[in-house]
Design an enzyme around this catalytic site. Structure first.
Site, PDB file in Angstrom:
ATOM      1  N   ASP A  13       0.856  -1.181   0.000  1.00  0.00           N
ATOM      2  CA  ASP A  13       0.000   0.000   0.000  1.00  0.00           C
ATOM      3  C   ASP A  13       0.897   1.239   0.000  1.00  0.00           C
ATOM      4  OD1 ASP A  13      -1.994   1.849   0.290  1.00  0.00           O
ATOM      5  OD2 ASP A  13      -3.031   0.780   1.905  1.00  0.00           O
ATOM      6  N   ASP A 107      -2.772   2.512  -6.190  1.00  0.00           N
ATOM      7  CA  ASP A 107      -1.757   2.569  -5.136  1.00  0.00           C
ATOM      8  C   ASP A 107      -1.697   1.332  -4.242  1.00  0.00           C
ATOM      9  OD1 ASP A 107      -4.183   3.071  -3.917  1.00  0.00           O
ATOM     10  OD2 ASP A 107      -3.342   4.429  -2.444  1.00  0.00           O
ATOM     11  N   GLU A 108      -2.325   0.232  -4.672  1.00  0.00           N
ATOM     12  CA  GLU A 108      -2.345  -0.963  -3.833  1.00  0.00           C
ATOM     13  C   GLU A 108      -2.285  -2.206  -4.679  1.00  0.00           C
ATOM     14  OE1 GLU A 108      -5.496  -1.744  -0.996  1.00  0.00           O
ATOM     15  OE2 GLU A 108      -5.877   0.402  -1.022  1.00  0.00           O
TER      16      GLU A 108
END
Length: 423
Positions: A13, A107-108
DNA sequence: TCTGGGGTCCTCAGACGA
DNA sequence: TCTGTCGTCTGAGGACCC
């Protein structure tokens, strides 16, 4: 050390990703409260730096409230193209570790490193190495959770994050392993709201059963839970509370729907203007659909009125399509059945039942004069000169520029002929 | 003070055919 | 022929995620 033979899933993350990318390009803002999000009167925060979070600014907060809580913050409107570009490079780093990378968002991502152990060693060591590599090659920080199943890895990465409160920013662990056998010790003390899939409504329903922690939920008979929150959700949440999550890490999941929606700075009251925006949104959706080489079968129109009341109307076509006139005609007929008298705050168009085209005989709709040629010409011109280089005649007359001295609609009233030509 | 935009998945009701 | 049942599809709405 991770036991031999145990599954190992990482959840990576990125920290305050949109803000972090902006800081790469504008290092002079480092250490300051920075907020990325809608800057208009109806915008919300998409990401906040940890310095801004210390003032109570967080994602989904209305920008107007964020401004009041932290007037000294730098507000940026966001550049999604840039975020996509950086995200692709970060995902490529993950792919060097394992082919089993499942992006969850820009973003993960989940990484299954069970099979990478022989080559790369202990999963926790792999997690540290990924973190260093993202930092040195992209200048970005991230947190990594390591566990035997996906949702525990996700909870672990969240627990490894830096924290910000009134007293400042406190660094986190960066990497947090939940070793095999230690799952329930980690999980059961957590508040129930931390479970993936428990939002405000489910939280309220479970509170009615006296459930406060994940352990409380795990101790209940599954039938009590399903009776309260529904069959599928109940079984799912009860399994999670007991540390059970059979979901595999699946790379390259195809999109199931494609849509566009927009909240207007002030409510639209002119039906002609609403029709113009509908055509523009339909056009944007079809362009993305065609760029992906896909076709869609279900057209949905979404409308939110001035009182924030939202309705959707959808229709399923006989066959999947990527033809602009077909999608626009369906969207128009759905809109015609809606009440616009309360003003239009938000309008959206989406296509679902999306997939690759299958070879089928063309219908008369597809053979409408110029339909195919016009769509292909639009795609070609946009590929060469940009998305704004050309549009549907019916999208003229709205707030978009029509060129110097151009009258809003030089071709007169826009008749719904179902034969939208490219200008 | 005002509440985005991109999605996924689930539930429920009604229609329909086997 | 009528009736009930079951599975599937569709449409609307809602909950949830980042």
């Amino acid at each position: 050390v991770w036991p031999e033979g145990a599954r190992a899933v990482l959840h990576v993350d990125m920290d305050a990703f949109f803000v972090a990318v902006e800081l790469l390009d504008r290092p002079e803002l480092r250490g300051q409260p920075v907020v990325v999000g809608g800057t208009g009167p109806r915008g919300v925060v998409a990401a906040a730096s940890y310095e801004a979070r210390a003032f109570g600014v967080h994602s989904a907060l209305p920008s107007a409230v964020a401004r009041r809580r932290c007037p000294q913050a730098v507000f940026l409107s966001g550049r999604h193209e840039r975020y996509r570009e950086v995200s692709a490079r970060v995902m490529a780093l993950f792919a060097e570790v394992t082919p089993l990378v499942e992006p969850l968002s820009l973003d993960e991502a989940f990484l299954d490193v069970t099979g990478a152990r022989r080559l790369l060693g202990d999963p926790v060591a792999i997690a540290h190495r990924i973190r260093e590599r993202v930092q040195t090659t992209e200048g970005l920080s991230c947190c990594v959770g390591v566990a035997t199943v996906k949702f525990l890895a996700k909870l672990a990465s969240a627990a490894a994050k830096p924290r910000a409160d009134g007293s400042g920013v406190h660094p986190g662990h960066g990497v947090l392993p939940v070793p095999p056998g230690g799952e329930l010790d980690f999980l059961h003390p957590l508040p129930i709201g931390r479970l993936w899939g428990v939002g405000p409504v489910t939280l309220e329903r479970l509170s009615g059963l006296g459930v406060r922690t994940v352990g409380d939920l795990a101790a209940l008979p599954v039938t009590v839970v399903t009776g309260r929150v529904g069959e599928a959700s109940g079984r799912h949440l009860h399994a999670l509370a007991n540390g059970i999550d059979p979901r595999a890490v699946v790379p390259d999941e195809p999109a199931r729907s494609i849509g566009h929606e927009e909240t207007f700075p002030s409510d639209l009251t002119d039906p002609q203007r609403v029709a113009t925006e509908l055509a523009r949104l339909s056009d944007a959706v079809v362009s993305r659909l065609r760029a992906g080489g896909l076709v869609g079968r279900t057209v949905t129109v979404k409308l939110r009125d001035g009182a924030f009341h939202t309705v959707t109307r959808s229709t399923t076509l006989d066959r999947a399509t990527d033809a602009r006139p077909v999608v626009l005609a369906a969207a128009r007929s759905l809109l015609a059945g809606l009440d616009l008298s309360g003003g239009v705050r938000l309008l959206g168009v989406s296509l679902s039942n999306v997939g690759p085209p299958v070879d089928e005989q063309l219908s008369f709709d597809d053979l409408a004069p110029g339909a195919i040629a016009a769509d292909e010409a639009l795609d070609l011109i946009r590929a060469r000169f940009g998305d704004d280089a050309i549009g549907l005649a019916s999208t003229l007359g709205g707030h978009r520029s029509v060129g110097p001295g151009g009258s809003p609609n030089p071709w007169g009233p826009d008749e719904p002929t179902g034969d939208e030509g490219a200008r």
